[in-house]
Design a protein around this motif. Sequence first.
Motif, PDB file in Angstrom:
ATOM      1  N   SER A   1       0.840  -1.188   0.000  1.00 27.55           N
ATOM      2  CA  SER A   1       0.000   0.000   0.000  1.00 27.55           C
ATOM      3  C   SER A   1       0.877   1.240   0.000  1.00 27.55           C
ATOM      4  O   SER A   1       2.040   1.188   0.404  1.00 27.55           O
ATOM      5  N   ASN A   2       0.273   2.347  -0.421  1.00 25.33           N
ATOM      6  CA  ASN A   2       0.982   3.613  -0.276  1.00 25.33           C
ATOM      7  C   ASN A   2       0.939   4.127   1.153  1.00 25.33           C
ATOM      8  O   ASN A   2       1.699   5.021   1.527  1.00 25.33           O
TER       9      ASN A   2
ATOM     10  N   CYS B   1      -1.935   2.850  -9.444  1.00 24.81           N
ATOM     11  CA  CYS B   1      -1.207   4.097  -9.220  1.00 24.81           C
ATOM     12  C   CYS B   1       0.285   3.893  -9.434  1.00 24.81           C
ATOM     13  O   CYS B   1       0.970   4.757  -9.977  1.00 24.81           O
TER      14      CYS B   1
ATOM     15  N   ARG C   1      -2.854  10.034  -5.583  1.00 22.89           N
ATOM     16  CA  ARG C   1      -3.038   8.646  -5.112  1.00 22.89           C
ATOM     17  C   ARG C   1      -4.407   8.416  -4.486  1.00 22.89           C
ATOM     18  O   ARG C   1      -4.941   7.305  -4.540  1.00 22.89           O
TER      19      ARG C   1
ATOM     20  N   TRP D   1      -3.601   0.534  -5.800  1.00 21.33           N
ATOM     21  CA  TRP D   1      -2.242   1.008  -5.558  1.00 21.33           C
ATOM     22  C   TRP D   1      -1.251   0.373  -6.534  1.00 21.33           C
ATOM     23  O   TRP D   1      -0.495   1.041  -7.209  1.00 21.33           O
TER      24      TRP D   1
ATOM     25  N   THR E   1      -5.424   1.106  -2.725  1.00 23.61           N
ATOM     26  CA  THR E   1      -4.736   2.252  -2.152  1.00 23.61           C
ATOM     27  C   THR E   1      -5.146   2.444  -0.694  1.00 23.61           C
ATOM     28  O   THR E   1      -6.115   1.852  -0.213  1.00 23.61           O
TER      29      THR E   1
END
Length: 368
Positions: free
Chosen positions: A79-80, A303, A325, A331, A337
């Motif tokens: 994940s971001n 992303c 984002r 993600w 995300t």
Amino acid sequence: MAATPARALPALLLFAVVVAAEAAPAGSGTGKVPAIYVFGDSTADVGNNNYLTGSAVPRANFPHNGVDFPTSRPTGRFSNGYNGIDFLALNMGFKRSPPPFLAVANKTNKQILSGLVGVNFASAGSGILDTTGNFIIPLSKQVEQFATVQSNISARISQGAADTVLSRSLFLMSTGGNDLFAFFQRNSTPTAAEKQRFISNLVALYQNHVKALYVLGARKFAVIDVPPIGCCPYPRSQHPLGACIDVLNDLARGFNKGVKDAMHGLSLSMEGLKYSVGSAHAVVQSIMKHPQRLGFKDVTTACCGSGKFNGASGCTPNATLCDNRHEYLFWDLLHPTHATSKLAAAAIYNGSLHFAAPINFKQLVEDC
């Protein structure tokens, strides 16, 4: 005034959850359950795979992963920022989700040994079947690791006290997608009978793992189902027209129904077992059908990644990274995300029966 179309209701319900989630306070540090014990795959891994050796082990402990995590550091989460487990823990009142088992296995932690802090056993790439994935920790091994924790808790605070604290704790399971992918890779055009036979065997094994945890003291089970995995960027990148892969989505629907029926059956036959099935599937479907209403602009492309739909490879330091984002559903090639995970956790925790049944996670947590 015209009636709201039935097909739009899930999106409206999800929008209401979004508003409520924005107004909700962060975790206070005092959990509504004694502890959370987490089992599953990369949808739930918070860093266990960082401690495994071998080049084939799926990892996310490098940029651009974690770019929106506190201090912008990669932790092993795909994940971001936070994943769904983190947000569920925050919803339950904890300051953070439980630590990865392999980070604390050889350390003395009084709170863990007293059953007052949970542990996360999830391992990216793992599955319900021991044969799913390589060099990772399958669900059966995760259950064995919990047995070690349970034994240590019982030795420290007595068996009776351990039974009480574990019966009030939450056992969260998020797995199954990798098994479905592995089956599809072996047989991309299965017959209806082949799909049913595979799903039945998979659900039966899932039941056995739940029963094993029950014997070890688990009573509250929070299950997260499999999203429409055929619509992730990676499968789309493999489709000549860039469409969702229907076979994968059929497998996900069949597995989800099987697990839901199985948990209902276990609740009738096993005294004290309570459960909720949170539907990541319903959340993702709602976002894909009404993205702008829910704050998303891109529900097909990852992303972070490369190639078609950014789904040809994972999120690496050299991958393409989007700027907005929070407007992306995905993600990387397979994972949501931070924004998607936040929304999904809020819907599953506080939402209607469309997103969690037969009760939501909040009702499960607060059911004494």
